[in-house]
Motif scaffolding. Sequence first.
Motif, PDB file in Angstrom:
ATOM      1  N   GLU A 201       0.835  -1.205   0.000  1.00  0.00           N
ATOM      2  CA  GLU A 201       0.000   0.000   0.000  1.00  0.00           C
ATOM      3  C   GLU A 201       0.876   1.265   0.000  1.00  0.00           C
ATOM      4  O   GLU A 201       0.596   2.229  -0.706  1.00  0.00           O
ATOM      5  CB  GLU A 201      -0.910  -0.016   1.221  1.00  0.00           C
ATOM      6  N   TRP A 202       1.950   1.221   0.794  1.00  0.00           N
ATOM      7  CA  TRP A 202       2.842   2.388   0.864  1.00  0.00           C
ATOM      8  C   TRP A 202       3.483   2.650  -0.502  1.00  0.00           C
ATOM      9  O   TRP A 202       3.505   3.788  -0.979  1.00  0.00           O
ATOM     10  CB  TRP A 202       3.919   2.173   1.922  1.00  0.00           C
ATOM     11  N   VAL A 203       3.992   1.591  -1.132  1.00  0.00           N
ATOM     12  CA  VAL A 203       4.647   1.746  -2.440  1.00  0.00           C
ATOM     13  C   VAL A 203       3.636   2.267  -3.465  1.00  0.00           C
ATOM     14  O   VAL A 203       3.950   3.155  -4.273  1.00  0.00           O
ATOM     15  CB  VAL A 203       5.275   0.407  -2.906  1.00  0.00           C
ATOM     16  N   ALA A 204       2.419   1.736  -3.415  1.00  0.00           N
ATOM     17  CA  ALA A 204       1.376   2.192  -4.344  1.00  0.00           C
ATOM     18  C   ALA A 204       1.149   3.688  -4.178  1.00  0.00           C
ATOM     19  O   ALA A 204       1.131   4.445  -5.166  1.00  0.00           O
ATOM     20  CB  ALA A 204       0.084   1.415  -4.102  1.00  0.00           C
ATOM     21  N   GLY A 205       1.011   4.129  -2.941  1.00  0.00           N
ATOM     22  CA  GLY A 205       0.793   5.550  -2.692  1.00  0.00           C
ATOM     23  C   GLY A 205       1.976   6.381  -3.160  1.00  0.00           C
ATOM     24  O   GLY A 205       1.809   7.425  -3.791  1.00  0.00           O
ATOM     25  N   TYR A 206       3.192   5.888  -2.884  1.00  0.00           N
ATOM     26  CA  TYR A 206       4.407   6.635  -3.240  1.00  0.00           C
ATOM     27  C   TYR A 206       4.531   6.812  -4.750  1.00  0.00           C
ATOM     28  O   TYR A 206       4.955   7.857  -5.233  1.00  0.00           O
ATOM     29  CB  TYR A 206       5.631   5.903  -2.673  1.00  0.00           C
ATOM     30  N   LEU A 207       4.136   5.760  -5.509  1.00  0.00           N
ATOM     31  CA  LEU A 207       4.294   5.817  -6.970  1.00  0.00           C
ATOM     32  C   LEU A 207       3.000   6.193  -7.690  1.00  0.00           C
ATOM     33  O   LEU A 207       2.921   6.117  -8.917  1.00  0.00           O
ATOM     34  CB  LEU A 207       4.800   4.457  -7.487  1.00  0.00           C
ATOM     35  N   SER A 208       1.980   6.580  -6.926  1.00  0.00           N
ATOM     36  CA  SER A 208       0.674   6.940  -7.511  1.00  0.00           C
ATOM     37  C   SER A 208       0.099   5.802  -8.358  1.00  0.00           C
ATOM     38  O   SER A 208      -0.376   6.010  -9.472  1.00  0.00           O
ATOM     39  CB  SER A 208       0.787   8.215  -8.359  1.00  0.00           C
ATOM     40  N   LEU A 209       0.204   4.577  -7.827  1.00  0.00           N
ATOM     41  CA  LEU A 209      -0.388   3.401  -8.464  1.00  0.00           C
ATOM     42  C   LEU A 209      -1.461   2.858  -7.532  1.00  0.00           C
ATOM     43  O   LEU A 209      -1.530   3.243  -6.359  1.00  0.00           O
ATOM     44  CB  LEU A 209       0.682   2.319  -8.683  1.00  0.00           C
ATOM     45  N   SER A 210      -2.264   1.920  -8.024  1.00  0.00           N
ATOM     46  CA  SER A 210      -3.221   1.287  -7.123  1.00  0.00           C
ATOM     47  C   SER A 210      -2.521   0.124  -6.413  1.00  0.00           C
ATOM     48  O   SER A 210      -1.580  -0.473  -6.975  1.00  0.00           O
ATOM     49  CB  SER A 210      -4.433   0.763  -7.902  1.00  0.00           C
ATOM     50  N   PRO A 211      -2.950  -0.243  -5.200  1.00  0.00           N
ATOM     51  CA  PRO A 211      -2.361  -1.412  -4.539  1.00  0.00           C
ATOM     52  C   PRO A 211      -2.493  -2.676  -5.405  1.00  0.00           C
ATOM     53  O   PRO A 211      -1.595  -3.515  -5.410  1.00  0.00           O
ATOM     54  CB  PRO A 211      -3.175  -1.529  -3.241  1.00  0.00           C
ATOM     55  N   ALA A 212      -3.571  -2.781  -6.186  1.00  0.00           N
ATOM     56  CA  ALA A 212      -3.750  -3.960  -7.053  1.00  0.00           C
ATOM     57  C   ALA A 212      -2.672  -3.998  -8.137  1.00  0.00           C
ATOM     58  O   ALA A 212      -2.158  -5.075  -8.472  1.00  0.00           O
ATOM     59  CB  ALA A 212      -5.147  -3.943  -7.683  1.00  0.00           C
ATOM     60  N   ASP A 213      -2.304  -2.833  -8.678  1.00  0.00           N
ATOM     61  CA  ASP A 213      -1.227  -2.789  -9.682  1.00  0.00           C
ATOM     62  C   ASP A 213       0.082  -3.281  -9.075  1.00  0.00           C
ATOM     63  O   ASP A 213       0.815  -4.073  -9.678  1.00  0.00           O
ATOM     64  CB  ASP A 213      -1.012  -1.351 -10.190  1.00  0.00           C
ATOM     65  N   VAL A 214       0.384  -2.784  -7.879  1.00  0.00           N
ATOM     66  CA  VAL A 214       1.646  -3.159  -7.225  1.00  0.00           C
ATOM     67  C   VAL A 214       1.618  -4.653  -6.882  1.00  0.00           C
ATOM     68  O   VAL A 214       2.594  -5.376  -7.105  1.00  0.00           O
ATOM     69  CB  VAL A 214       1.882  -2.309  -5.955  1.00  0.00           C
ATOM     70  N   MET A 215       0.479  -5.107  -6.383  1.00  0.00           N
ATOM     71  CA  MET A 215       0.361  -6.529  -6.013  1.00  0.00           C
ATOM     72  C   MET A 215       0.529  -7.426  -7.233  1.00  0.00           C
ATOM     73  O   MET A 215       1.143  -8.489  -7.142  1.00  0.00           O
ATOM     74  CB  MET A 215      -0.996  -6.768  -5.343  1.00  0.00           C
ATOM     75  N   SER A 216       0.008  -7.024  -8.383  1.00  0.00           N
ATOM     76  CA  SER A 216       0.114  -7.883  -9.565  1.00  0.00           C
ATOM     77  C   SER A 216       1.577  -8.039  -9.977  1.00  0.00           C
ATOM     78  O   SER A 216       1.996  -9.111 -10.403  1.00  0.00           O
ATOM     79  CB  SER A 216      -0.750  -7.366 -10.720  1.00  0.00           C
ATOM     80  N   VAL A 217       2.373  -7.006  -9.806  1.00  0.00           N
ATOM     81  CA  VAL A 217       3.809  -7.106 -10.121  1.00  0.00           C
ATOM     82  C   VAL A 217       4.518  -7.925  -9.032  1.00  0.00           C
ATOM     83  O   VAL A 217       5.287  -8.836  -9.321  1.00  0.00           O
ATOM     84  CB  VAL A 217       4.439  -5.698 -10.232  1.00  0.00           C
ATOM     85  N   ALA A 218       4.214  -7.616  -7.772  1.00  0.00           N
ATOM     86  CA  ALA A 218       4.897  -8.293  -6.657  1.00  0.00           C
ATOM     87  C   ALA A 218       4.612  -9.794  -6.664  1.00  0.00           C
ATOM     88  O   ALA A 218       5.479 -10.593  -6.316  1.00  0.00           O
ATOM     89  CB  ALA A 218       4.460  -7.682  -5.338  1.00  0.00           C
ATOM     90  N   SER A 219       3.421 -10.176  -7.066  1.00  0.00           N
ATOM     91  CA  SER A 219       3.084 -11.604  -7.039  1.00  0.00           C
ATOM     92  C   SER A 219       3.582 -12.330  -8.286  1.00  0.00           C
ATOM     93  O   SER A 219       3.625 -13.552  -8.322  1.00  0.00           O
ATOM     94  CB  SER A 219       1.571 -11.798  -6.890  1.00  0.00           C
TER      95      SER A 219
END
Length: 159
Positions: free
Chosen positions: A44-62
């Motif tokens: 969630e923090w990374v999503a906020g920092y990069l102006s992405l959605s948590p789902a976008d970040v999660m899809s990359v992280a997973s």
Amino acid sequence: MISLATRQRFDELVTRYPEKRSALIPILHEVQAEAGHLSAAAIEWVAGYLSLSPADVMSVASFYDMLELEPVGTHMIYVCQNLTCAMLGAEKLIRHLEGRLGIRMGETTPDGKITLRRMECLAACGAAPAIQVDGEYHHQMTPEKLDALLDTLQARSNR
Ligand code: FES
């Protein structure tokens, strides 16, 4: 959660990319290096920092095997199981590791020190069988070399 020093590194890192969001993968690696894994709060923090959605970040992280969404051991051992390594003894190495540590691939030792993972090609086929430990490559591995490596890791952990 994210230290000030790390945050300052990110502020510098994003300037190297045409778009801030392009720094996503290096930032996820850094967060993982600092926190041990990518928690929901970190995503969630990374999503906020990069102006992405948590789902976008999660899809990359997973998607990436080397990004961890659950807590893992202090030391990560990745064993390549792809064709060249398989032909040159990867399964023997895997059985040796599992026997010595008393855990299966994918698991972490009860003391939280070592996690074992199978991995697809580590791009070190010319020196197979290959493993990666805490980001370092080890080539032409044998059970004897593994024993020496585990002894070193365990001694380092006991300091
Ligand atoms: S097959 Fe193991 S490093 Fe490529």
